[in-house]
Structure formats: C-alpha cells, structure tokens
Design a protein around this motif. Structure first.
Motif, mmCIF file in Angstrom:
data_model
loop_
_atom_site.group_PDB
_atom_site.id
_atom_site.type_symbol
_atom_site.label_atom_id
_atom_site.label_comp_id
_atom_site.label_asym_id
_atom_site.label_seq_id
_atom_site.Cartn_x
_atom_site.Cartn_y
_atom_site.Cartn_z
ATOM 1 N N UNK A 270 6.984 -0.005 6.831
ATOM 2 C CA UNK A 270 6.739 1.133 6.644
ATOM 3 C C UNK A 270 8.435 1.830 5.655
ATOM 4 N N UNK A 271 8.360 2.185 4.562
ATOM 5 C CA UNK A 271 9.422 3.344 3.771
ATOM 6 C C UNK A 271 8.537 4.190 4.015
ATOM 7 N N UNK A 272 9.670 5.200 4.540
ATOM 8 C CA UNK A 272 9.256 6.643 4.500
ATOM 9 C C UNK A 272 10.486 7.564 3.526
ATOM 10 N N UNK A 273 11.125 6.797 2.448
ATOM 11 C CA UNK A 273 11.417 7.263 1.509
ATOM 12 C C UNK A 273 11.127 7.271 -0.009
ATOM 13 N N UNK A 274 9.453 7.044 0.314
ATOM 14 C CA UNK A 274 9.427 6.703 -1.018
ATOM 15 C C UNK A 274 9.529 5.299 -2.211
ATOM 16 N N UNK A 275 9.517 4.490 -0.629
ATOM 17 C CA UNK A 275 10.389 3.328 -1.748
ATOM 18 C C UNK A 275 11.063 2.877 -1.598
ATOM 19 N N UNK B 236 -5.940 8.968 5.358
ATOM 20 C CA UNK B 236 -4.349 7.794 5.451
ATOM 21 C C UNK B 236 -5.089 7.125 6.584
ATOM 22 N N UNK B 237 -6.549 6.973 6.737
ATOM 23 C CA UNK B 237 -6.469 5.372 7.212
ATOM 24 C C UNK B 237 -5.845 4.307 7.365
ATOM 25 N N UNK B 238 -5.030 3.597 7.939
ATOM 26 C CA UNK B 238 -3.625 2.006 7.352
ATOM 27 C C UNK B 238 -4.850 0.505 7.664
ATOM 28 N N UNK B 239 -4.973 0.053 6.989
ATOM 29 C CA UNK B 239 -5.864 -1.633 7.398
ATOM 30 C C UNK B 239 -5.170 -2.569 7.110
ATOM 31 N N UNK B 240 -4.977 -3.136 7.837
ATOM 32 C CA UNK B 240 -3.763 -4.982 7.446
ATOM 33 C C UNK B 240 -5.119 -5.649 8.003
ATOM 34 N N UNK C 48 0.676 -1.492 -0.024
ATOM 35 C CA UNK C 48 0.359 -0.448 0.119
ATOM 36 C C UNK C 48 0.901 1.025 0.142
ATOM 37 N N UNK C 49 0.325 2.817 -0.647
ATOM 38 C CA UNK C 49 1.297 3.837 -0.936
ATOM 39 C C UNK C 49 0.364 5.030 -0.382
ATOM 40 N N UNK C 50 1.187 5.733 0.491
ATOM 41 C CA UNK C 50 -0.212 6.689 0.378
ATOM 42 C C UNK C 50 1.127 8.102 0.398
ATOM 43 N N UNK C 51 1.199 9.164 -0.531
ATOM 44 C CA UNK C 51 2.362 9.796 -0.786
ATOM 45 C C UNK C 51 4.577 8.812 -0.677
#
Length: 368
Positions: A235-240, A263-267, A218-221
């Motif tokens: 999680x990646x904070x540098x665009x993957x 922005x709610x993340x669902x797993x 999944x991706x958000x920004x």
C-alpha cells in the motif's frame, strides 16, 4: 511454478499458451523485430488471444497477442482492428476518457493513444526502462544509508540492462491525463507525471525485496495498492510515491485487485481465493466461493459494486445485502476468461483464450 512462466500475466492458463509470445523468445532479434514491426491485420482478430478490455467513453477497446487492438462502437457486437506500431503481446489497457488511453505489454512496451484507440504511439520499451532503473539505482547508491542494499539494486539493474527487453509490464493505472503507474515482472514499477513523455523508476521505493511479479493495481484517493505473486500486497499512503508491504492473508498469487465504492478492498487470485479488507489492507477476511478456480479479473460496475470473473468464465458479484460477500452472477460461461468490462448498455464483454464474447447482464443474482 517456474517464475518465468508466471510472467505472462494474471492468468495461469496462459503459461502453456503457444500463441502468446513466451519469454524464451523475447530476446535479441525476435523482440527487436516485434518492436519495429506493426501488428499484422488479422481477418479473425476477434477470435485471437485477447488479454484485457477497457472502455473509452462508450467505445470498447480490447488488446492481446502480437499487438492486436480491437475497437467496438456498438457495445461489443462488432469489432475492427486498430493500427498499432508493435507486434508484441499487450497485457493491459486503460482509457481515462473517450480519447486518451495507454496499453502495456511484453518487451516493456508502453503505448499511448490520443484518438480513442484508432492509432498508437510507443512511449517506452524494455531497453529504455532498464536504463532508467539503472540510473535510479546508481543515484540511490551515491546517497544510500544502506550501501549494501543499494549496491544489490545496482547489480540487479545492470542485469536487467544486459538481458535486454525481455520483461513485460502487466498492469497500469492512470488517474488523469498526466499521472500514472505501471508495474510488471520482477517488481518493475514506473510512474509518470507528464502523460508518459517521461518515466521514473519506483523500484527503489516499493518494499519488494524479492522482486515479486506485480499483476494488479487499485486506488482510492491518496491510497494506492499493488498485488502480485506469492501473496504479495503493498500500500501507498502518499499517492503512489512509495509502497510498504502488507501482511498478506494468502501465500498464492493475486491476479485481481479492486476497490468498491464504499472503500472495501478486494484481492483475488489462485484457486478461487478472495479476501476483503475494510481498513486499507491492515487486516483481511476471506470471501469464500464454492469453485476452486483462479480469478482472473475484477471490475467496479457502474452501480459501484464489484464483479469478478474466473478462468472458467464464472461470474461473481458483491452485494450490498448482508450475508455472503460474493454471490454467483448468472450462469458460468464455460470459456477461459482473462478480462471483463461492462459496456455502456449494461452488457458484459469478456476476453480470453478464444477471443471475445458478449452476454446480456443477468436479471438477478443467483441465490446463495
């Protein structure tokens, strides 16, 4: 559960599936032949085992066993089979527009289409992927601050090369026609910045020391997320470009990962377990449902909400209202479901063990 059995994808019911290509057959001549043999025409292809769905503009695309790709231009009412150059099972598909899309699957296959799924071309296979990982591992070893860890990575990569093209990709996420990420069994992870003409291994930049199978992206920004077996979340904070493991709320596998418009993340995954996070995965809260049936897919609908489906065909939807986060949506379909997509007319199309099904959208969410 045997880790090899889990590799077949996001769906536990596929473990015992005799029609899908099992990993025990994915060796030597069997896979080589499948990589060089176009998918056969199937008169009843809409009833084959189909594992994923996507929209290409208003067109629907379904992929599944033995390289079958089906196309629908009437919101899932009728289907026709596309031309595919391989006959390995395809596990995931995504289109970024009406023309350009990718599909991944067994034997490390990556396919690309530039004409809305009518024709496909092979971009990557398991042999080449293993070689790319070995090259990256050896490069890391030459400059590593932790030589022992780097040497272990080289040994693993050498084993991948010797084992051949037996490891599937299970999920993909492209943000545009150039940039994409693919993940799969045993921690396989590759990215491209040129539309798949070249691929680079990310396995040395993902905090996944046990090589957990990766089932969803999944991706958000700039923030990317991956999920997999045994509760693995990162999680990646540098665009993957790199991923750090998150503290997981659950020890069972996650097969579905999606982000709502707010922005709610669902797993979600095994035995109906689902969790939500509003702080980029730093913490999670349960999103309980009454049915202990494993979730198989989650999509973001056109109105920005999330829709989940489980392996018995029960649908659940997020709601902007207060109260329970997940609410039943319509009546359970009573069929095993692998994937769901919202068609251009608002109807829902589902794929799974028994093929394809189309249902009109429920008029209202069932009461709690």
């Amino acid at each position: 559960m045997n880790r090899i059995c889990q590799v077949v994808g996001r769906l536990m019911w596929l473990v015992a599936l005799p029609l899908a290509m099992p990993l025990s057959l994915a060796h030597g001549a069997a896979v080589t032949d499948a990589l060089n043999t176009p998918a056969m025409r199937a008169p009843q292809a809409q009833h084959a085992v189909l594992l994923d769905l996507a929209r290409a503009g208003t067109r629907l695309v379904a992929v599944g066993e033995r390289g079958i790709v089906l196309l629908s231009d009437d919101n899932g009412k009728s289907w026709r089979q596309a031309e595919v150059p391989v006959s390995v099972s395809l596990t995931a598909v995504q289109f970024i527009d009406a023309d350009t899309g990718w599909a991944v699957g067994h034997a490390g296959v990556v396919l690309v289409s530039r004409d809305g799924g009518e024709h496909w071309r092979l971009q990557l296979d398991g042999n080449r992927a293993a070689q790319l990982e070995l090259q990256a591992a050896r490069q890391q070893l030459s400059t590593a601050s932790d030589p022992d860890a780097a040497a272990a990575r080289v040994q693993t990569a050498e084993r991948f090369v010797s084992e051949g093209q037996d490891k599937p990709f299970l999920a993909l996420k492209f943000v545009d026609e150039l940039h994409g990420l693919i993940v799969g069994a045993y921690g396989l992870a590759f990215h491209t910045d040129d539309g798949g003409r070249t691929w680079q291994s990310l396995m040395g930049r993902i905090d996944n020391p046990m090589g957990a199978h990766l089932y969803a992206i999944a991706r958000q920004g700039e923030h990317w997320f991956v999920a997999g077996e045994q509760g693995y979340l990162a999680r990646s904070d540098d665009a993957g470009q790199s991923f750090m493991a998150l503290q997981s709320p659950y020890a069972g596998s996650f097969f579905a990962l999606q982000i709502r418009d707010d922005g709610t993340l669902l797993a979600a995954g095994l035995k109906g377990n689902a969790f939500v996070s509003n702080d980029l995965g730093e913490s999670f809260q349960p999103a309980p449902v009454a049915l202990p049936v494993s979730f198989s897919d989650a999509i973001r609908t056109d109105d920005g909400q999330l829709l989940l489906v489980n392996q018995s065909g029960a649908l659940f939807r997020t709601s902007g209202q207060s109260g329970a986060f997940l609410k039943p949506y319509g009546q359970p379909l009573g069929i095993p479901v692998a994937s769901v997509v919202e068609a251009a007319d608002g109807s829902l199309v589902l794929a799974g063990f028994t093929g394809l099904a189309r249902v009109s959208p429920p008029t209202a969410i069932a009461s709690e």
